[in-house]
Motif scaffolding. Structure first.
Motif, short mmCIF file in Angstrom:
data_model
loop_
_atom_site.label_atom_id
_atom_site.label_comp_id
_atom_site.label_asym_id
_atom_site.label_seq_id
_atom_site.Cartn_x
_atom_site.Cartn_y
_atom_site.Cartn_z
N CYS A 23 0.77 -1.09 0.11
CA CYS A 23 0.04 -0.11 0.13
C CYS A 23 0.90 1.19 -0.02
CB CYS A 23 -1.02 0.03 1.27
SG CYS A 23 -2.10 1.52 1.13
N ASP A 24 1.02 1.90 -1.19
CA ASP A 24 1.98 2.97 -1.23
C ASP A 24 1.53 4.31 -0.25
OD1 ASP A 24 3.22 1.77 -3.25
OD2 ASP A 24 2.38 3.12 -4.86
N ALA A 25 0.14 4.56 0.06
CA ALA A 25 -0.20 5.50 0.93
C ALA A 25 0.42 5.31 2.28
CB ALA A 25 -1.61 5.75 0.94
N GLU A 31 3.81 7.32 4.35
CA GLU A 31 3.37 7.79 5.82
C GLU A 31 4.38 7.18 6.75
OE1 GLU A 31 -0.47 9.48 6.97
OE2 GLU A 31 -0.23 7.77 8.26
N ARG A 32 4.62 5.82 6.60
CA ARG A 32 5.48 5.17 7.59
C ARG A 32 6.86 5.60 7.32
NH1 ARG A 32 4.16 3.08 12.20
NH2 ARG A 32 5.53 1.20 11.96
N LEU A 33 7.19 5.66 6.22
CA LEU A 33 8.78 6.14 5.78
C LEU A 33 9.05 7.21 6.22
CD1 LEU A 33 11.32 5.73 4.37
CD2 LEU A 33 10.41 6.29 2.23
N ALA A 41 -5.97 7.84 3.53
CA ALA A 41 -6.89 7.10 4.64
C ALA A 41 -7.60 6.04 4.03
CB ALA A 41 -7.59 8.07 5.45
N VAL A 42 -8.36 6.54 2.80
CA VAL A 42 -9.26 5.67 2.15
C VAL A 42 -8.50 4.45 1.71
CG1 VAL A 42 -10.97 5.33 0.27
CG2 VAL A 42 -11.29 7.14 1.81
N GLU A 43 -7.50 4.79 0.96
CA GLU A 43 -6.40 3.79 0.37
C GLU A 43 -6.00 2.88 1.39
OE1 GLU A 43 -2.38 3.37 -1.95
OE2 GLU A 43 -3.29 5.22 -2.12
N ILE A 44 -5.58 3.51 2.52
CA ILE A 44 -4.90 2.53 3.73
C ILE A 44 -6.07 1.54 4.36
CG2 ILE A 44 -3.97 2.43 6.09
CD1 ILE A 44 -2.70 5.13 5.07
N ALA A 101 -6.72 -1.26 1.93
CA ALA A 101 -5.65 -2.22 1.85
C ALA A 101 -5.77 -3.31 3.45
CB ALA A 101 -4.32 -1.39 1.94
N LEU A 102 -6.17 -2.43 4.28
CA LEU A 102 -6.35 -3.20 5.64
C LEU A 102 -7.60 -4.36 5.51
CD1 LEU A 102 -6.08 -0.22 8.12
CD2 LEU A 102 -4.53 -2.34 8.23
N VAL A 103 -8.70 -3.88 4.90
CA VAL A 103 -9.71 -4.96 4.90
C VAL A 103 -9.07 -5.91 3.84
CG1 VAL A 103 -11.99 -5.13 3.90
CG2 VAL A 103 -11.31 -3.16 5.69
#
Length: 292
Positions: free
Chosen positions: A33-35, A39-41, A153-156, A159-161
């Motif tokens: 997940c690029d988004a 953010e984590r990077l 946030a929607v992308e993340i 990806a979580l789901v």
């Protein structure tokens, strides 16, 4: 007959406790997940370089890479299973190795070898000795940051789901509402005195739509946040799942100025969706999710 339900109740209680902890700690890793990665990077880089919170100065990717390698390989044979660099970033070994590999390839650095915050940065010069954090943003810059954060946030969340809860997708409140249009109305108060406290206001509305989209628009007054939301033509509105979150607009302060705002939103939405199914002990406590 009551005794027969005890194993099921015990299992559900244990599951709800574990899932609550994992949501609260944001423990679900996302490799594709690029988004989330961006953010984590940035969070890892800011902590490695001891960058103060909300200081969004670009960082040299090579400096961050060298510090991370020192942290990971400073002691031969003792690669950490879980590690933190400061007060904001903590990650497991797999994520740390992935970040190190991507930094080595220069994937997220610009042409000058710099890493940037993934969202719009402050664009206002602050002269007063005391100010609120949102004062550093012009209305348009704050609107842009809100739209970028919510889009990520929607992308993340998706990806979580898709990664961790694919079988629950039809019954999770936000996942079952897509495709959807997330529309935000943002109000920012005119600059006031040093003691004036009037934070931005954000109204989020979720509509069924032929495709996913996120739009944040500025409104001229605080009263505009309380006006009826324009109706969507029935012809363009697909049938909603009975599990989907309602379209009722919700007012909140925008949670977009933190260190990892998109991840915070995504986990809050997931946590709340799981709690509505009684799969966590409690709902999210750290922030308002902004959705009905």
């Amino acid at each position: 007959m009551e005794y027969a339900a005890w194993p099921w109740q015990k299992t559900l209680k244990l599951l709800a406790s574990r899932l609550h902890t994992m949501c609260a700690r944001k423990d679900f890793d996302l490799a594709d997940c690029d988004a989330y990665t961006k953010e984590r990077l940035w969070l890892a880089a800011a902590d490695l370089m001891r960058l103060p919170s909300r200081r969004l100065t670009p960082l040299r990717a090579e400096d961050v890479h060298q510090l991370l390698r020192q942290h990971l390989y400073g002691e031969p044979g003792s690669l950490p299973v879980r590690s933190g660099f400061g007060t904001r970033f903590t990650g497991y070994q797999a994520e740390l190795l992935r970040i190190e590999e991507e930094l080595g390839r220069g994937r997220w650095a610009d042409a000058d070898g710099l890493l940037h915050s993934p969202y719009a940065v402050p664009d206002q010069e602050l002269i007063r000795p005391r100010y609120w954090v949102w004062d550093a943003y012009s209305p348009e810059q704050l609107r842009l940051r809100a739209e970028q954060v919510l889009t990520a946030a929607v992308e993340i969340y998706t990806a979580l789901v898709d990664t961790w809860f694919p079988h629950l997708k039809p019954v999770l409140g936000l996942a079952s509402a897509v495709p959807a249009a997330l529309i935000g109305d943002l109000y920012t108060a005119p600059p006031g005195g040093k003691d004036a406290y009037e934070p931005p206001g954000l109204r989020l509305s979720l509509y069924s739509s032929p495709s996913n989209s996120v739009t944040v628009r500025l409104v001229p007054s605080k009263n505009a946040l309380y006006k009826p939301v324009p109706a969507i033509a029935h012809g363009s509105r697909p049938t909603r799942s009975p599990w989907a979150r309602p379209s009722t607009p919700v007012l909140s302060e925008p949670e977009i100025l933190g260190d990892a705002p998109a991840t915070d939103y995504a986990y809050a939405w997931l946590h709340e969706d799981l709690h509505r199914l009684h799969l966590t002990e409690h709902g999210p406590r750290a922030m308002r999710t902004g959705l009905p």
